[in-house]
Design a protein around this motif. Structure first.
Motif, mmCIF file in Angstrom:
data_model
loop_
_atom_site.group_PDB
_atom_site.id
_atom_site.type_symbol
_atom_site.label_atom_id
_atom_site.label_comp_id
_atom_site.label_asym_id
_atom_site.label_seq_id
_atom_site.Cartn_x
_atom_site.Cartn_y
_atom_site.Cartn_z
ATOM 1 N N GLN A 345 0.840 -1.206 0.000
ATOM 2 C CA GLN A 345 0.000 0.000 0.000
ATOM 3 C C GLN A 345 0.872 1.252 0.000
ATOM 4 O O GLN A 345 1.443 1.639 1.018
ATOM 5 N N HIS A 377 -5.751 6.406 -4.419
ATOM 6 C CA HIS A 377 -7.203 6.344 -4.229
ATOM 7 C C HIS A 377 -7.927 6.450 -5.564
ATOM 8 O O HIS A 377 -7.372 6.915 -6.550
ATOM 9 N N GLU A 418 -6.196 1.666 -4.426
ATOM 10 C CA GLU A 418 -6.986 1.511 -3.210
ATOM 11 C C GLU A 418 -8.415 1.850 -3.624
ATOM 12 O O GLU A 418 -8.860 2.991 -3.501
ATOM 13 N N ALA A 443 -11.037 -0.636 0.071
ATOM 14 C CA ALA A 443 -11.142 -0.076 1.421
ATOM 15 C C ALA A 443 -12.373 0.804 1.504
ATOM 16 O O ALA A 443 -12.842 1.341 0.496
ATOM 17 N N HIS A 445 -13.983 4.251 3.069
ATOM 18 C CA HIS A 445 -13.532 5.551 3.568
ATOM 19 C C HIS A 445 -14.692 6.455 3.953
ATOM 20 O O HIS A 445 -14.488 7.633 4.253
ATOM 21 N N HIS A 473 -6.886 -1.738 5.699
ATOM 22 C CA HIS A 473 -7.303 -1.236 7.031
ATOM 23 C C HIS A 473 -8.760 -1.586 7.335
ATOM 24 O O HIS A 473 -9.627 -0.719 7.379
ATOM 25 N N ARG A 511 -3.039 3.744 12.814
ATOM 26 C CA ARG A 511 -4.048 2.764 12.366
ATOM 27 C C ARG A 511 -3.821 1.408 13.051
ATOM 28 O O ARG A 511 -4.648 0.943 13.799
HETATM 29 ZN ZN ZN Z 1 -7.306 4.064 2.838
#
Ligand code: ZN
Ligand code: DGT
Ligand code: CA
Ligand code: CA
Length: 582
Positions: A345, A377, A418, A443, A445, A473, A511
């Protein structure tokens, strides 16, 4: 010069940004925040750059303009920034404390001060409890409730710091004390040695025949701000980082006993002491005794051995089954530090990272990695400038170009993203585009407030997607800032197994997501993990071992973590796992 200088400079620039924003000054706050991020993520010390090339050198850092370079110079040479002090005088509010409250930003802080003279969290809590906040412009009953929740969350974590913040300083102090003549052994014990995710204070154990020399060296460290007490066996101080540190000195003969004792955790030690008593021993930081006779004290190994236990790595000492396994010699062979070969990542300046793909690759090579996956992203995460399919395709071209030049270095950049999970569990990038990536990561968000049932369904929907390889995450928490969203982790883990998806152990200091107990569950279910730094800057690859620590705390072995593999093998096993999906 004190260590972590970049961090100190970054903190100050962030403060500048906050005070400027509270005063509604345009553009400047963003510039300061960006510069703070750049400085915090640099591998070189800003002070070294300044020593070598002066203000010009600072100005030359990309993301740092001339005005900010001047402020950094002022701070390096005088230890302060006048403008910041003036702003603080004009606006005597603890902005960083208030903005840490979920739902309170600069605009609201300005209103709170102007209308209610609120200066800090205590003021804010009082006002909210008296319901005087709800009537203000931009507030309401709902935001009062949210603020109260936020304050309570902050209070719970008060006084503790992130492992990632404390560890570099602790290790640096350890190294400096080791050089003091007469000190034989020095080691950081307590929660840091156990690599707990947050730290209350730093516990140092040293052995020497000259305790006074050791204590003098300790209290003379430049970071020591205040000496609470100093004696022949124990000295307690406060460090400028804002955390306390204790040094205990014992003779070299009882190093193991002291180390075991001060490593903890408390519950583990209580269990160990019970076993000692059952066997007719007495156990203290000076050793294991039978009556007056010393049985063991020199090493932790021999103390555990005399108690009929195998050695337990500190990360396992939480009184959660490790003692039973140690008795049966059934402890897992934990993943070693430094065993991550590639980071899956990595964000770049194509979105919210602060360096180019090439700069990140160069830093990864320097950090000893063999590959990275670029995971910027995607489009629906607009605030980061998320990539749409056109930009992803363009990025793929850039990665191909870089890979050709990196081939001689045997380094590989993988194409990934991501990919943002939408509210209904669908993805915001088409399958046709996803197929062109080397691996697909997803992921969540947003939509953190969904019920546990809906959130679990939503995430599982994404895992079901035939092209998805990794869930990033998984719980979305930010330690000390944001609670994890409601999720049935048992179901997520079973779904990951069923659909051939790996779960991430995110190593970003705030995190550490998954957390230890979730990792242990995943490992027990045979779900594969990956450890990623979630790098947004070249310096962030250093965080990978924080993720390894977390996996060790979750009883994970090397074979549980896919990115301990060389890149070709990794890609094969990811595919295979997906094929086996039911
Ligand atoms: Zn993220
Ligand atoms: P922290 O500082 O809150 O992050 O957590 P620790 O585990 O470092 O706790 P700390 O600093 O209070 O104490 C360090 C270690 O010393 C602890 O893990 C176990 C040991 N210890 C401290 N107080 C006691 C005690 O009253 N009984 C026993 N058995 N051990 C203790
Ligand atoms: Ca401690
Ligand atoms: Ca302590």
């Amino acid at each position: 010069m004190a260590v972590m200088h970049n961090q100190r400079i970054a903190r100050l620039l962030n403060e500048m940004s906050e005070y400027l924003e509270v005063q509604d000054i345009p553009f400047k706050p963003q510039a300061y925040a960006r510069a703070a991020g750049v400085i915090a993520g640099m591998t070189d010390e800003a002070t070294d750059i300044y020593d070598q090339n002066g203000k010009k050198g600072l100005d030359g850092i990309s993301g740092v303009g001339r005005g900010i370079a001047e402020k950094i110079e002022e701070f390096i040479t005088t230890g302060r920034i006048k403008e910041l002090e003036q702003m603080k005088k004009k606006f005597p509010v603890n902005v960083s404390e208030l903005s840490a409250v979920q739902g309170v930003g600069p605009k609201k802080i300005a209103v709170l001060y102007k209308k209610l003279k609120i200066k800090n969290c205590a003021d804010l809590e009082r006002a909210v409890r008296h319901h005087t906040v709800a009537a203000l412009p931009h507030f309401g009953k709902k935001s009062e409730e949210q603020i109260l929740k936020g304050i309570e969350f902050l209070k719970k974590g008060k006084g503790r710091m992130l492992l990632g913040t404390v560890l570099p300083l602790a290790q640096d102090i350890e190294a400096r004390l080791k050089k003091v003549p007469g000190i034989k052994q020095v080691i950081i014990a307590g929660s840091i040695r156990r690599r707990q995710e947050t730290i209350g204070d730093i516990d140092i154990v040293a052995t020497t025949a000259h305790p006074k020399r050791a204590m003098d060296a300790f209290i003379s460290l430049p970071e020591v701000e205040l000496i609470y007490s100093s004696g022949a066996t124990k000295t307690m101080v406060r460090l400028s980082l804002g955390i306390d540190a204790d040094l205990r000195v014992v003779s070299d003969d009882c190093y193991g006993a002291a180390l075991q004792y001060f490593t903890g955790d408390k519950q583990h030690n209580i269990e160990v002491r019970k076993i000692a008593i059952k066997k007719g021993y007495k156990f203290s930081e000076y050793g294991l005794f039978k009556g007056k006779k010393l049985i063991a004290a020199k090493t932790e190994e021999e103390i555990y051995q005399k108690l009929g236990l195998a050695y337990m790595p500190p990360e396992l000492r939480t009184a959660s089954g490790e003692i039973e396994q140690a008795r049966r010699n059934g402890l897992p062979d934990l993943i070693p530090y430094g065993s991550i070969r590639g980071d899956l990542q990595v964000q770049t300046n194509w979105t919210d990272g602060n360096a180019s793909i090439e700069e990140m690759a160069t830093a990864a090579i320097k950090a000893g990695l063999e590959y990275i996956a670029i995971t910027d992203h995607t489009t629906s995460l607009a605030m980061t400038g998320g990539l749409d399919e056109k930009k992803l395709a363009k990025q793929a071209g850039e990665i191909d170009r870089l890979n050709r030049t990196l081939r001689t270095k045997k380094f590989r950049i993988l194409k990934s993203a991501e990919v943002n999970i939408m509210k209904d569990g669908t993805l915001d990038i088409s399958d046709a585009m996803l197929k062109k990536l080397d691996l697909v990561c997803v992921a969540a968000h947003s939509h953190f407030a969904l019920s546990e049932e809906d959130q679990t369904k939503r995430i599982i929907q994404a895992l079901k997607h035939p092209l998805v390889n990794i869930l990033f995450h998984p719980t979305g928490r930010r330690i000390g800032r944001r609670e994890p969203y409601a999720l049935d982790m048992g179901k997520i883990i079973r779904a990951a197994k069923q659909y051939g998806v790996c779960l991430e152990a995110n190593a970003s200091p705030d995190r550490l997501d998954l957390k230890d107990t979730h990792i242990r569950m995943a490992v027990e279910h045979g779900v594969k993990l990956v450890v990623d730094s979630d790098a947004h800057a070249p310096g962030h690859f250093d965080n990978l071992d924080l993720g390894v620590a977390q996996v060790r705390r979750g009883w994970g072995k090397r074979s549980d973590v896919f990115n301990t593999l060389p890149v070709e093998k990794l890609l094969v096993v990811l595919k295979k796992l997906k094929k086996s999906a039911k």
